[in-house]
Design a protein around this motif. Structure first.
Motif, PDB file in Angstrom:
ATOM      1  N   LYS A  81      49.605  61.172  55.016  1.00 30.25           N
ATOM      2  CA  LYS A  81      49.694  62.221  53.991  1.00 30.25           C
ATOM      3  C   LYS A  81      51.090  62.818  54.043  1.00 30.25           C
ATOM      4  CE  LYS A  81      49.464  66.892  53.429  1.00 30.25           C
ATOM      5  NZ  LYS A  81      50.232  67.929  54.118  1.00 30.25           N
ATOM      6  N   HIS A  82      51.571  63.219  52.891  1.00 29.07           N
ATOM      7  CA  HIS A  82      52.900  63.850  52.863  1.00 29.07           C
ATOM      8  C   HIS A  82      52.884  65.010  51.879  1.00 29.07           C
ATOM      9  CE1 HIS A  82      57.268  63.833  53.483  1.00 29.07           C
ATOM     10  NE2 HIS A  82      57.340  64.230  52.225  1.00 29.07           N
ATOM     11  N   SER A  83      53.567  66.073  52.253  1.00 25.38           N
ATOM     12  CA  SER A  83      53.711  67.188  51.323  1.00 25.38           C
ATOM     13  C   SER A  83      55.187  67.286  50.963  1.00 25.38           C
ATOM     14  CB  SER A  83      53.234  68.465  52.008  1.00 25.38           C
ATOM     15  OG  SER A  83      53.917  69.573  51.490  1.00 25.38           O
ATOM     16  N   THR A  84      55.475  67.633  49.707  1.00 29.56           N
ATOM     17  CA  THR A  84      56.883  67.724  49.311  1.00 29.56           C
ATOM     18  C   THR A  84      57.526  68.997  49.864  1.00 29.56           C
ATOM     19  OG1 THR A  84      56.285  68.681  47.175  1.00 29.56           O
ATOM     20  CG2 THR A  84      56.643  66.309  47.241  1.00 29.56           C
ATOM     21  N   GLY A  85      56.789  69.768  50.613  1.00 29.47           N
ATOM     22  CA  GLY A  85      57.407  70.878  51.348  1.00 29.47           C
ATOM     23  C   GLY A  85      57.006  72.228  50.810  1.00 29.47           C
ATOM     24  N   MET A 164      71.195  60.257  54.474  1.00 25.05           N
ATOM     25  CA  MET A 164      71.304  60.645  53.060  1.00 25.05           C
ATOM     26  C   MET A 164      70.737  62.037  52.830  1.00 25.05           C
ATOM     27  SD  MET A 164      70.435  56.991  51.270  1.00 25.05           S
ATOM     28  CE  MET A 164      70.178  57.577  49.608  1.00 25.05           C
ATOM     29  N   TYR A 165      69.611  62.338  53.512  1.00 24.01           N
ATOM     30  CA  TYR A 165      68.999  63.659  53.301  1.00 24.01           C
ATOM     31  C   TYR A 165      69.920  64.762  53.816  1.00 24.01           C
ATOM     32  CZ  TYR A 165      65.568  67.189  52.357  1.00 24.01           C
ATOM     33  OH  TYR A 165      64.943  68.287  51.833  1.00 24.01           O
ATOM     34  N   ALA A 166      70.530  64.517  54.978  1.00 21.91           N
ATOM     35  CA  ALA A 166      71.446  65.517  55.549  1.00 21.91           C
ATOM     36  C   ALA A 166      72.621  65.754  54.591  1.00 21.91           C
ATOM     37  CB  ALA A 166      71.939  65.054  56.914  1.00 21.91           C
ATOM     38  N   LEU A 167      73.098  64.672  53.973  1.00 18.64           N
ATOM     39  CA  LEU A 167      74.219  64.798  53.031  1.00 18.64           C
ATOM     40  C   LEU A 167      73.775  65.502  51.743  1.00 18.64           C
ATOM     41  CD1 LEU A 167      77.213  63.953  52.737  1.00 18.64           C
ATOM     42  CD2 LEU A 167      76.420  61.865  51.622  1.00 18.64           C
ATOM     43  N   ARG A 168      72.577  65.159  51.261  1.00 20.93           N
ATOM     44  CA  ARG A 168      72.067  65.802  50.035  1.00 20.93           C
ATOM     45  C   ARG A 168      71.898  67.301  50.242  1.00 20.93           C
ATOM     46  NH1 ARG A 168      66.739  63.078  49.334  1.00 20.93           N
ATOM     47  NH2 ARG A 168      66.470  64.480  47.581  1.00 20.93           N
ATOM     48  N   ASP A 169      71.451  67.656  51.456  1.00 18.04           N
ATOM     49  CA  ASP A 169      71.199  69.050  51.785  1.00 18.04           C
ATOM     50  C   ASP A 169      72.460  69.915  51.622  1.00 18.04           C
ATOM     51  OD1 ASP A 169      69.163  70.730  52.537  1.00 18.04           O
ATOM     52  OD2 ASP A 169      69.674  70.680  54.663  1.00 18.04           O
ATOM     53  N   PRO A 178      64.604  60.506  41.413  1.00 20.96           N
ATOM     54  CA  PRO A 178      64.752  59.211  42.112  1.00 20.96           C
ATOM     55  C   PRO A 178      65.144  59.373  43.587  1.00 20.96           C
ATOM     56  CG  PRO A 178      66.352  59.431  40.313  1.00 20.96           C
ATOM     57  CD  PRO A 178      65.438  60.581  40.191  1.00 20.96           C
ATOM     58  N   LEU A 179      65.940  60.401  43.882  1.00 25.31           N
ATOM     59  CA  LEU A 179      66.347  60.593  45.290  1.00 25.31           C
ATOM     60  C   LEU A 179      65.188  61.124  46.131  1.00 25.31           C
ATOM     61  CD1 LEU A 179      70.005  61.956  44.883  1.00 25.31           C
ATOM     62  CD2 LEU A 179      69.261  59.620  45.388  1.00 25.31           C
ATOM     63  N   ILE A 180      64.384  62.007  45.566  1.00 22.40           N
ATOM     64  CA  ILE A 180      63.223  62.520  46.325  1.00 22.40           C
ATOM     65  C   ILE A 180      62.195  61.399  46.524  1.00 22.40           C
ATOM     66  CG2 ILE A 180      61.310  64.178  46.346  1.00 22.40           C
ATOM     67  CD1 ILE A 180      63.036  66.142  44.785  1.00 22.40           C
ATOM     68  N   VAL A 181      61.939  60.646  45.452  1.00 25.71           N
ATOM     69  CA  VAL A 181      60.943  59.564  45.546  1.00 25.71           C
ATOM     70  C   VAL A 181      61.366  58.543  46.606  1.00 25.71           C
ATOM     71  CG1 VAL A 181      59.954  57.587  44.303  1.00 25.71           C
ATOM     72  CG2 VAL A 181      60.074  59.817  43.194  1.00 25.71           C
ATOM     73  N   SER A 182      62.625  58.102  46.550  1.00 27.32           N
ATOM     74  CA  SER A 182      63.059  57.076  47.510  1.00 27.32           C
ATOM     75  C   SER A 182      63.052  57.637  48.929  1.00 27.32           C
ATOM     76  CB  SER A 182      64.436  56.528  47.138  1.00 27.32           C
ATOM     77  OG  SER A 182      65.345  57.592  46.966  1.00 27.32           O
ATOM     78  N   SER A 183      63.396  58.918  49.084  1.00 21.37           N
ATOM     79  CA  SER A 183      63.404  59.533  50.410  1.00 21.37           C
ATOM     80  C   SER A 183      61.986  59.574  50.988  1.00 21.37           C
ATOM     81  CB  SER A 183      63.986  60.951  50.284  1.00 21.37           C
ATOM     82  OG  SER A 183      63.700  61.721  51.411  1.00 21.37           O
ATOM     83  N   ILE A 184      61.042  60.070  50.192  1.00 25.80           N
ATOM     84  CA  ILE A 184      59.669  60.210  50.704  1.00 25.80           C
ATOM     85  C   ILE A 184      59.014  58.841  50.889  1.00 25.80           C
ATOM     86  CG2 ILE A 184      57.334  61.034  50.120  1.00 25.80           C
ATOM     87  CD1 ILE A 184      58.640  63.457  48.766  1.00 25.80           C
ATOM     88  N   MET A 185      59.089  58.002  49.854  1.00 25.24           N
ATOM     89  CA  MET A 185      58.331  56.751  49.910  1.00 25.24           C
ATOM     90  C   MET A 185      58.934  55.754  50.904  1.00 25.24           C
ATOM     91  SD  MET A 185      55.756  57.503  48.258  1.00 25.24           S
ATOM     92  CE  MET A 185      54.848  55.963  48.329  1.00 25.24           C
ATOM     93  N   SER A 186      60.251  55.787  51.111  1.00 26.03           N
ATOM     94  CA  SER A 186      60.813  54.852  52.101  1.00 26.03           C
ATOM     95  C   SER A 186      60.264  55.183  53.489  1.00 26.03           C
ATOM     96  CB  SER A 186      62.345  54.880  52.078  1.00 26.03           C
ATOM     97  OG  SER A 186      62.831  56.183  52.324  1.00 26.03           O
ATOM     98  N   LYS A 187      60.128  56.485  53.797  1.00 29.04           N
ATOM     99  CA  LYS A 187      59.581  56.885  55.118  1.00 29.04           C
ATOM    100  C   LYS A 187      58.104  56.512  55.210  1.00 29.04           C
ATOM    101  CE  LYS A 187      60.838  61.258  54.725  1.00 29.04           C
ATOM    102  NZ  LYS A 187      61.932  62.015  54.176  1.00 29.04           N
ATOM    103  N   LYS A 188      57.364  56.788  54.148  1.00 31.72           N
ATOM    104  CA  LYS A 188      55.919  56.526  54.180  1.00 31.72           C
ATOM    105  C   LYS A 188      55.663  55.014  54.274  1.00 31.72           C
ATOM    106  CE  LYS A 188      55.152  60.004  54.901  1.00 31.72           C
ATOM    107  NZ  LYS A 188      54.349  60.655  55.936  1.00 31.72           N
ATOM    108  N   SER A 206      58.971  75.586  45.762  1.00 32.34           N
ATOM    109  CA  SER A 206      59.093  74.137  45.969  1.00 32.34           C
ATOM    110  C   SER A 206      60.343  73.606  45.276  1.00 32.34           C
ATOM    111  CB  SER A 206      57.851  73.447  45.393  1.00 32.34           C
ATOM    112  OG  SER A 206      57.856  73.566  43.989  1.00 32.34           O
ATOM    113  N   PHE A 207      60.612  72.303  45.472  1.00 37.43           N
ATOM    114  CA  PHE A 207      61.765  71.687  44.805  1.00 37.43           C
ATOM    115  C   PHE A 207      61.535  71.581  43.304  1.00 37.43           C
ATOM    116  CE2 PHE A 207      62.117  69.446  49.019  1.00 37.43           C
ATOM    117  CZ  PHE A 207      63.217  70.172  49.427  1.00 37.43           C
ATOM    118  N   MET A 208      60.272  71.381  42.913  1.00 38.53           N
ATOM    119  CA  MET A 208      59.938  71.202  41.504  1.00 38.53           C
ATOM    120  C   MET A 208      59.365  72.516  40.985  1.00 38.53           C
ATOM    121  SD  MET A 208      60.670  68.081  40.721  1.00 38.53           S
ATOM    122  CE  MET A 208      62.040  67.931  41.818  1.00 38.53           C
TER     123      MET A 208
END
Ligand code: URA
Length: 434
Positions: A81-85, A164-169, A178-188, A206-208
């Motif tokens: 399970k993942h939450s977008t935060g 990439m996340y550290a740089l985006r931050d 696209p950046l959030i999707v690839s970040s979350i789904m690549s880890k999952k 939240s982000f959204m």
């Protein structure tokens, strides 16, 4: 291939090829592409977007940037399970034991909190001795033996996302679908579960920030998950105010235990029943949502979900007695009630600002290296739509010193918007994307 050409192509709104995306992800992970060029590309992606194919290619390239977990030695269906935060988001601490008690294996990799949002790994460390850095072998054997393990992400899992996340931050490039999707789904996807359920937050914390954006994100997350061969569901939920009443690591653990004991109902339980029934039906353990809910509720009523939490804690070297006696969890020495300056109805509680109050008390991370105080935080006695009288308690600050508590009390008051007329609460579960 030249990185400059890739940047220019995306700057001009053109589609990147799979080879170009792979070149960027590999080059950046290995340190061959510098931060300044990657920053330029990330900003071009944020402004110009990526289509579905590019997002999938980016996800896959990031997933393969490091090791992937092989969960084939675990019998049965594995869920993650993942939450977008969010703020006050202790959902995993409740949901994972509930689902494991119902018979679906939980093999979950979790992150730490950063900024105003909390992380499951920090919360779990409130249990004395809890080890979030268990080896892959122990992770797999715990899932086989107890049906549940939750560990911190290893350095080798999805290194591209870490960089990439550290740089985006620090470059203003986090809120890009696209950046959030690839970040979350690549880890999952790297973590290997068969069923993935995503809690997509919508609202000011939240982000959204809008429901439409959250739906767009959920749709894209589910699409990528399915294309990668995983059973994926997205649930869009409200994050306009903090989730539940507790914000702060040990305080949130205590609240999670109250829900697992059946002592606390409301939105937090509703969220766990909704996410949990998505997992059970996708895993084929339950035929219908109603059947799934009944199974999950049974785990609370007969104590098996709480026992699962104790097994999770014991399996990872923590003290399971703290599950049954929450007095053993870290406790801050000072408690200060925050009284309302105004009578009326609560219209809004800024989730982000409440998260910042907890950070001010030492409960959140300013940088990745920050050491956090697990005992401090805030309990909100009043939530959106509640009636509040003059001088009635809005909440309680848990702090190390009275001085800190007083500063935080003022900040907490500023998080509340109180109006004269009654307020209607907005829908908490805003939709499900399958
Ligand atoms: N959570 C993540 O893991 N990545 C993002 O980009 C945003 C939220």
């Amino acid at each position: 291939m030249l990185m400059t050409d890739v940047i220019v192509k995306k700057r001009d709104g053109l589609k990147l090829s799979a080879e170009e995306i792979e070149f960027v992800v590999n080059g950046y992970t290995k340190g061959e592409i510098p931060d300044y060029q990657m920053s330029a590309l990330l900003m071009a992606i944020l402004l110009r977007g990526m289509d579905s194919e590019e997002t999938l290619e980016l996800t896959m390239a990031m997933m393969h940037s490091g090791e992937t977990l092989d969960l084939s030695k675990i019998n049965g269906v594995k869920a993650d399970k993942h939450s977008t935060g969010g703020v006050g988001d202790k959902t995993s601490l409740i949901l994972c034991p509930m689902v494991a008690a119902a018979g679906v294996k939980i093999a979950k990799m979790s992150g730490r909190g950063l900024g105003h949002t909390g992380g499951t790994i920090d919360k779990l460390e409130s249990f004395p001795g809890f080890n979030t850095g268990i080896s892959e072998e122990k992770f797999i054997s715990n899932v086989n033996n107890f049906g549940i393990a939750i560990a911190g992400q290893t350095a080798d899992l999805d290194p591209a996302d870490k960089k990439m996340y550290a740089l985006r931050d620090v470059t203003g490039t986090v809120p890009s679908i696209p950046l959030i999707v690839s970040s979350i789904m690549s880890k999952k996807l790297a973590a290997g579960a068969d069923v993935i359920v995503l809690d997509v937050k919508s609202g000011s914390g939240s982000f959204m920030e809008t429901e439409d954006k959250a739906r767009e994100l959920a749709t894209e997350l589910v699409r990528v998950g399915k294309l990668a061969g995983k059973k994926t569901v997205g649930v869009i939920t409200d994050m306009d105010e903090p989730l539940g009443n507790a914000i702060g690591n040990a305080l949130e653990v205590k609240e999670a235990i109250e829900v697992l004991k059946g002592e606390k109902k409301g939105e937090l339980l509703e969220l766990c029943l909704t996410l949990g029934s998505c997992i059970l039906t996708q895993a084929g353990i339950a035929e219908t949502e109603n059947e799934a809910r009944t199974m999950l509720q049974k785990g609370i009523d007969d104590g098996s979900a709480l026992k699962k939490l104790a097994e999770l804690v014991e399996g990872q070297d923590g003290d399971p007695k703290a599950v049954y006696n929450t007095g053993l969890l870290p406790k801050a020495p000072v408690q200060l009630e925050v009284k309302s300056d105004k009578a009326g109805f609560v219209r809004h509680i800024s989730a982000k600002d409440v998260g910042l109050v907890s950070m001010h008390l030492g409960g959140g991370r300013v940088t990745k290296e920050s050491v956090i105080d697990l005992s401090v935080g805030v309990i909100l006695d009043k939530k959106v739509a509640d009636r509040v009288e003059l001088d009635e308690a809005l909440g309680v600050i848990h702090a190390q010193t009275m001085e800190k508590a007083q500063e935080a009390a003022q900040l907490l008051k500023n998080c509340y918007t109180i109006v004269d007329t009654p307020v209607e609460k907005s829908k908490f579960i805003k939709g499900i994307v399958k």
